[in-house]
Write an enzyme that holds these catalytic residues in place. Structure first.
Site, short mmCIF file in Angstrom:
data_model
loop_
_atom_site.label_atom_id
_atom_site.label_comp_id
_atom_site.label_asym_id
_atom_site.label_seq_id
_atom_site.Cartn_x
_atom_site.Cartn_y
_atom_site.Cartn_z
N ASP A 12 0.86 -1.19 0.00
CA ASP A 12 0.00 0.00 0.00
C ASP A 12 0.90 1.24 0.00
O ASP A 12 1.66 1.45 0.94
CB ASP A 12 -0.89 -0.02 1.25
CG ASP A 12 -1.92 1.10 1.23
OD1 ASP A 12 -1.70 2.10 0.51
OD2 ASP A 12 -2.93 0.97 1.94
N ASN A 39 2.95 4.51 -11.46
CA ASN A 39 1.70 4.57 -12.22
C ASN A 39 0.45 4.52 -11.34
O ASN A 39 -0.60 5.01 -11.74
CB ASN A 39 1.69 3.39 -13.21
CG ASN A 39 0.31 3.08 -13.73
OD1 ASN A 39 -0.17 3.73 -14.66
ND2 ASN A 39 -0.36 2.12 -13.11
N LYS A 84 -2.09 15.70 -9.23
CA LYS A 84 -1.36 15.42 -10.47
C LYS A 84 -0.49 16.61 -10.88
O LYS A 84 0.59 16.42 -11.46
CB LYS A 84 -2.34 15.02 -11.57
CG LYS A 84 -3.03 13.69 -11.32
CD LYS A 84 -2.03 12.55 -11.23
CE LYS A 84 -2.69 11.19 -11.19
NZ LYS A 84 -1.72 10.08 -11.23
N TYR A 110 -7.85 15.62 -7.23
CA TYR A 110 -7.10 14.83 -8.23
C TYR A 110 -6.18 15.75 -9.04
O TYR A 110 -4.99 15.47 -9.20
CB TYR A 110 -8.10 14.11 -9.13
CG TYR A 110 -7.45 13.26 -10.19
CD1 TYR A 110 -6.78 12.09 -9.85
CD2 TYR A 110 -7.53 13.60 -11.54
CE1 TYR A 110 -6.20 11.29 -10.83
CE2 TYR A 110 -6.95 12.81 -12.52
CZ TYR A 110 -6.29 11.66 -12.16
OH TYR A 110 -5.71 10.87 -13.14
#
Ligand SMILES: NC(=O)c1ccc[n+]([C@@H]2O[C@H](COP(=O)([O-])OP(=O)(O)OC[C@H]3O[C@@H](n4cnc5c(N)ncnc54)[C@H](O)[C@@H]3O)[C@@H](O)[C@H]2O)c1
Length: 262
Positions: free
Chosen positions: A60, A87, A156, A152
């Protein structure tokens, strides 16, 4: 000119599903020895890669001790690390007004902090080798974000700028660091392909190449970035979105083509 990854040791996080699974299978086909890291132990077991050259580690990315243990097991098994593909990612969302703090934290912890912790764990090995490739998953959301995707997009965008600093710090050691920005590849993270037809058409209308992305589109880029052919590319984010919003209304070109019948 060939991409030759023979014998290279490549770690891929989030390798049990979606884009990561395609990346690790492609790296293996190109000759790399592979390490799959994922929190989903059951899906990891379904990977079908040659056992002699492959290691799967349930881990994890929220847990620094699990990351240290995973990297130690890679060194014990293969003795080096040539390629790290960060990824793994998640994308839960909600409007800023209603976003639970746990959802903000999940995006930051897995997408940004997980990437940083994985990089930190492999840096001593890559520095000692005086070589290495780090390839991080950003997103088109780091270029143009979506409503409801604040956490998000922030995570990113963090990956993008983190990668630039990483590239600067590791340049003297022959280690490159880049990231890729996928656009719309139907996987478990977005369920694009399961949406109603009118929504799908509207999404496709934003794409210059007007087709969904395929995990292979990312896997091919990753192989190139991981290879000697990409030795002079570092600190970049590469858009792999089929030209999403390259122009304001890319669908007009398709309408005009229909009208002309050619
Ligand atoms: N699919 C797209 O269109 C798209 C677009 C932009 C960016 N991306 C990025 O590409 C990457 C791959 O996305 P995908 O579409 O294959 O998603 P996916 O949901 O199919 O796969 C993500 C993988 O990450 C793993 N993962 C999640 N949390 C983890 C954790 N805490 N520790 C370890 N592993 C964990 C999951 O188990 C899963 O196997 C992500 O970083 C995503 O943000 C995807």
């Amino acid at each position: 000119m060939t991409i030759d990854l023979s014998g290279k040791v490549a770690i891929v996080t989030g390798a049990a599903a979606g884009i990561g699974r395609e990346i690790i299978e492609t790296l293996a086909r190109e000759g790399a020895r592979t390490v799959a890291i994922d929190v989903d132990a059951t899906s990891l077991e379904r990977l079908d890669l040659p056992a002699a050259d492959h290691l799967s580690v349930a881990c994890d990315l929220r847990n620094p001790d699990e990351i240290s243990g995973a990297i130690a097991s890679v060194i014990e098994r293969f003795g080096r690390i040539d390629i790290l593909v960060n990824n793994a990612g998640v994308a839960p969302g909600g409007t800023v007004e209603e976003l639970p703090v746990e959802v903000w934290d999940a995006n930051m912890e897995i997408n940004a902090r997980g990437t940083y912790l994985m990089c930190q764990a492999v840096i001593p090995t890559m520095k000692a080798q005086k070589s290495g490739r780090i390839i991080n998953a950003a997103s088109f959301a780091a270029i143009v974000p979506s409503l409801g995707g604040s956490a998000y997009a922030a995570s990113k965008a963090a990956v993008h700028y983190f990668t630039r600093v990483l590239a600067g710090e590791l340049g003297p050691y022959g280690v490159t660091a880049n990231c890729y920005a996928p656009g719309m590849i139907p996987t478990g993270i977005n369920h694009f392909a399961d949406r109603p037809d009118d929504q799908k058409e509207a999404l496709l209308d934003s794409l210059t190449l007007r087709r969904w992305g395929d995990p292979k589109d990312i896997a091919h880029l990753v192989c190139f970035l991981a290879s000697d052919l990409a030795g002079y590319i570092t600190g970049t984010m590469i858009d792999v979105s089929g030209g999403k919003l390259a122009t304001q209304r890319p669908y007009q070109a398709y309408k005009e083509m229909d009208v002309r019948g050619t």
